[in-house]
Design a protein around this motif. Structure first.
Motif, PDB file in Angstrom:
ATOM      1  N   PRO A  59      54.979  40.016  38.018  1.00 43.00           N
ATOM      2  CA  PRO A  59      53.626  40.351  38.489  1.00 43.00           C
ATOM      3  C   PRO A  59      52.579  40.320  37.390  1.00 43.00           C
ATOM      4  O   PRO A  59      51.419  39.977  37.641  1.00 43.00           O
ATOM      5  N   GLU A  60      52.965  40.664  36.141  1.00 42.59           N
ATOM      6  CA  GLU A  60      51.957  40.691  35.085  1.00 42.59           C
ATOM      7  C   GLU A  60      51.442  39.287  34.759  1.00 42.59           C
ATOM      8  O   GLU A  60      50.271  39.105  34.431  1.00 42.59           O
ATOM      9  N   LEU A  61      52.312  38.277  34.894  1.00 43.97           N
ATOM     10  CA  LEU A  61      51.875  36.912  34.612  1.00 43.97           C
ATOM     11  C   LEU A  61      51.066  36.329  35.770  1.00 43.97           C
ATOM     12  O   LEU A  61      50.129  35.566  35.549  1.00 43.97           O
ATOM     13  N   VAL A  62      51.445  36.670  36.989  1.00 44.42           N
ATOM     14  CA  VAL A  62      50.641  36.244  38.138  1.00 44.42           C
ATOM     15  C   VAL A  62      49.254  36.871  38.063  1.00 44.42           C
ATOM     16  O   VAL A  62      48.231  36.211  38.294  1.00 44.42           O
ATOM     17  N   LEU A  63      49.199  38.148  37.717  1.00 47.26           N
ATOM     18  CA  LEU A  63      47.914  38.842  37.581  1.00 47.26           C
ATOM     19  C   LEU A  63      47.080  38.226  36.465  1.00 47.26           C
ATOM     20  O   LEU A  63      45.855  38.056  36.609  1.00 47.26           O
ATOM     21  N   ALA A  64      47.726  37.860  35.357  1.00 48.13           N
ATOM     22  CA  ALA A  64      46.997  37.254  34.240  1.00 48.13           C
ATOM     23  C   ALA A  64      46.379  35.918  34.646  1.00 48.13           C
ATOM     24  O   ALA A  64      45.227  35.628  34.302  1.00 48.13           O
ATOM     25  N   ALA A  65      47.116  35.107  35.373  1.00 54.65           N
ATOM     26  CA  ALA A  65      46.586  33.815  35.810  1.00 54.65           C
ATOM     27  C   ALA A  65      45.392  33.996  36.744  1.00 54.65           C
ATOM     28  O   ALA A  65      44.368  33.301  36.611  1.00 54.65           O
ATOM     29  N   LEU A  66      45.498  34.920  37.684  1.00 51.07           N
ATOM     30  CA  LEU A  66      44.397  35.157  38.620  1.00 51.07           C
ATOM     31  C   LEU A  66      43.171  35.718  37.900  1.00 51.07           C
ATOM     32  O   LEU A  66      42.032  35.324  38.195  1.00 51.07           O
ATOM     33  N   ALA A  68      42.339  35.209  34.754  1.00 54.58           N
ATOM     34  CA  ALA A  68      41.739  34.129  33.978  1.00 54.58           C
ATOM     35  C   ALA A  68      40.915  33.203  34.865  1.00 54.58           C
ATOM     36  O   ALA A  68      39.820  32.762  34.482  1.00 54.58           O
ATOM     37  N   LEU A  69      41.421  32.899  36.064  1.00 56.38           N
ATOM     38  CA  LEU A  69      40.676  32.035  36.984  1.00 56.38           C
ATOM     39  C   LEU A  69      39.378  32.694  37.440  1.00 56.38           C
ATOM     40  O   LEU A  69      38.326  32.044  37.480  1.00 56.38           O
ATOM     41  N   VAL A  70      39.448  33.969  37.766  1.00 52.29           N
ATOM     42  CA  VAL A  70      38.233  34.677  38.197  1.00 52.29           C
ATOM     43  C   VAL A  70      37.213  34.727  37.064  1.00 52.29           C
ATOM     44  O   VAL A  70      36.019  34.452  37.256  1.00 52.29           O
ATOM     45  N   GLY A  71      37.671  35.068  35.864  1.00 49.85           N
ATOM     46  CA  GLY A  71      36.764  35.148  34.730  1.00 49.85           C
ATOM     47  C   GLY A  71      36.128  33.815  34.397  1.00 49.85           C
ATOM     48  O   GLY A  71      34.913  33.729  34.143  1.00 49.85           O
ATOM     49  N   MET A  72      36.939  32.741  34.417  1.00 47.02           N
ATOM     50  CA  MET A  72      36.403  31.425  34.066  1.00 47.02           C
ATOM     51  C   MET A  72      35.453  30.909  35.137  1.00 47.02           C
ATOM     52  O   MET A  72      34.448  30.245  34.826  1.00 47.02           O
ATOM     53  N   THR A  73      35.738  31.219  36.396  1.00 44.40           N
ATOM     54  CA  THR A  73      34.825  30.812  37.472  1.00 44.40           C
ATOM     55  C   THR A  73      33.458  31.464  37.290  1.00 44.40           C
ATOM     56  O   THR A  73      32.409  30.816  37.438  1.00 44.40           O
ATOM     57  N   ALA A  74      33.466  32.756  36.944  1.00 50.75           N
ATOM     58  CA  ALA A  74      32.201  33.462  36.717  1.00 50.75           C
ATOM     59  C   ALA A  74      31.467  32.891  35.505  1.00 50.75           C
ATOM     60  O   ALA A  74      30.234  32.742  35.520  1.00 50.75           O
ATOM     61  N   GLY A  95      41.666  39.454  28.049  1.00 49.62           N
ATOM     62  CA  GLY A  95      42.734  40.334  28.503  1.00 49.62           C
ATOM     63  C   GLY A  95      43.844  39.556  29.197  1.00 49.62           C
ATOM     64  O   GLY A  95      45.033  39.862  29.022  1.00 49.62           O
ATOM     65  N   ALA A  96      43.471  38.543  29.982  1.00 48.50           N
ATOM     66  CA  ALA A  96      44.473  37.710  30.646  1.00 48.50           C
ATOM     67  C   ALA A  96      45.303  36.939  29.630  1.00 48.50           C
ATOM     68  O   ALA A  96      46.524  36.781  29.789  1.00 48.50           O
ATOM     69  N   LEU A  97      44.661  36.477  28.570  1.00 42.44           N
ATOM     70  CA  LEU A  97      45.382  35.753  27.523  1.00 42.44           C
ATOM     71  C   LEU A  97      46.398  36.661  26.833  1.00 42.44           C
ATOM     72  O   LEU A  97      47.556  36.276  26.619  1.00 42.44           O
ATOM     73  N   VAL A  98      45.967  37.868  26.490  1.00 40.68           N
ATOM     74  CA  VAL A  98      46.881  38.819  25.838  1.00 40.68           C
ATOM     75  C   VAL A  98      48.038  39.161  26.770  1.00 40.68           C
ATOM     76  O   VAL A  98      49.208  39.217  26.341  1.00 40.68           O
ATOM     77  N   LEU A  99      47.745  39.364  28.045  1.00 40.66           N
ATOM     78  CA  LEU A  99      48.789  39.705  29.010  1.00 40.66           C
ATOM     79  C   LEU A  99      49.771  38.556  29.188  1.00 40.66           C
ATOM     80  O   LEU A  99      50.986  38.780  29.333  1.00 40.66           O
ATOM     81  N   SER A 100      49.276  37.319  29.154  1.00 42.77           N
ATOM     82  CA  SER A 100      50.158  36.159  29.279  1.00 42.77           C
ATOM     83  C   SER A 100      51.108  36.062  28.085  1.00 42.77           C
ATOM     84  O   SER A 100      52.309  35.816  28.252  1.00 42.77           O
TER      85      SER A 100
END
Length: 243
Positions: A59-66, A68-74, A95-100
């Motif tokens: 779950p932590e990697l799925v959350l990190a990917a999502l 990152a996508l939300v942040g980059m879209t914004a 934060g997504a990068l660190v979590l990944s």
């Protein structure tokens, strides 16, 4: 006192700054997606197939990917509008990068293929076959009831479930299902099921293990030549006399 300027009246952010920011954080997002793609692909596979093999998506990697996508879209939307990038969107990507990176502290996940699941099912079936053949030769008959077979199966599998999981990510147990004839085997049985046929008086038996196909369907295990794999046991009085 002057009112604070609204976002609509703020001067646009310099184009070079917006481009540089987009390139840097786009690279961070790409790293997250590449690192977390196996988990996203496995998540999709768990819902597209009736069954799948191996541990569930982390779950932590799925959350990190999502994230990152939300942040980059914004970031892209604000960049196209000419506005300065909000700090919290940049922090979200970081934060997504660190979590990944943290999520791969234990390395890659293995055992998510049908072959690996079938190998485990094969090993458990072989161990059960050896145990029941020894029992057959020492007692002269094998149990005709499912109960003793299921108990022996739980012992050889050490109570562990199969590597196969359902769409709800629940692991399937190893189980014995008795059949009336080896020529008419049921097809709608979950992977990890051992179809058992016992002859009258328990003088012989057959085990037909059901594994997992590459497309996630129940699939009878087969020999390299393509024939269904069958584990047989037959009482041999001569072996009993030698004991």
């Amino acid at each position: 006192m002057k009112k604070r300027a609204s976002s609509a009246t703020r001067p646009p952010s310099p184009v070079p700054l917006r481009v540089l920011h987009g390139v840097i954080f786009g690279g961070f997002t790409a790293i997250c997606l590449v690192a977390d793609w196996p988990e996203l692909a496995h998540l999709v596979r768990t819902q597209m197939q009736p069954f799948h093999a191996g541990p569930p998506p982390r779950p932590e990697l799925v959350l990190a990917a999502l994230a990152a996508l939300v942040g980059m879209t914004a970031v892209l939307v604000q960049g196209v509008r000419g506005r300065g990038i909000r700090l919290y969107f940049s922090l979200l990507i970081l934060g997504a990068l660190v979590l990944s990176l943290w999520g791969y502290r234990d390395g890659l996940v293995t055992g998510r293929t049908a072959d690996s699941a079938n190998l485990k099912i094969l090993q458990v079936t072989r161990a059960l076959h050896e145990r029941m053949v020894d029992s057959l030769q020492s007692r002269g008959a094998t149990p005709e009831d499912v109960g003793p077979w299921q108990a022996a199966l739980e012992q050889v599998s050490q109570g562990a479930p199969t590597p196969v999981r359902t769409r709800s990510l629940q692991p399937l147990p190893f189980r014995i299902q008795k059949v009336d004839s080896p020529d008419k085997l049921p097809t709608e049985v979950p992977p990890g099921t051992l179809l058992l046929y016992v002859m009258a008086d328990g003088v012989a038996f057959e085990l037909h293990p059901v594994g997992l196909s590459p497309s996630g369907e129940p699939w009878p295990l087969r020999e390299p030549q393509g024939k269904p794999l069958v584990f047989r046991g037959v009482f041999n009085p001569s072996l009993m006399q030698r004991r």
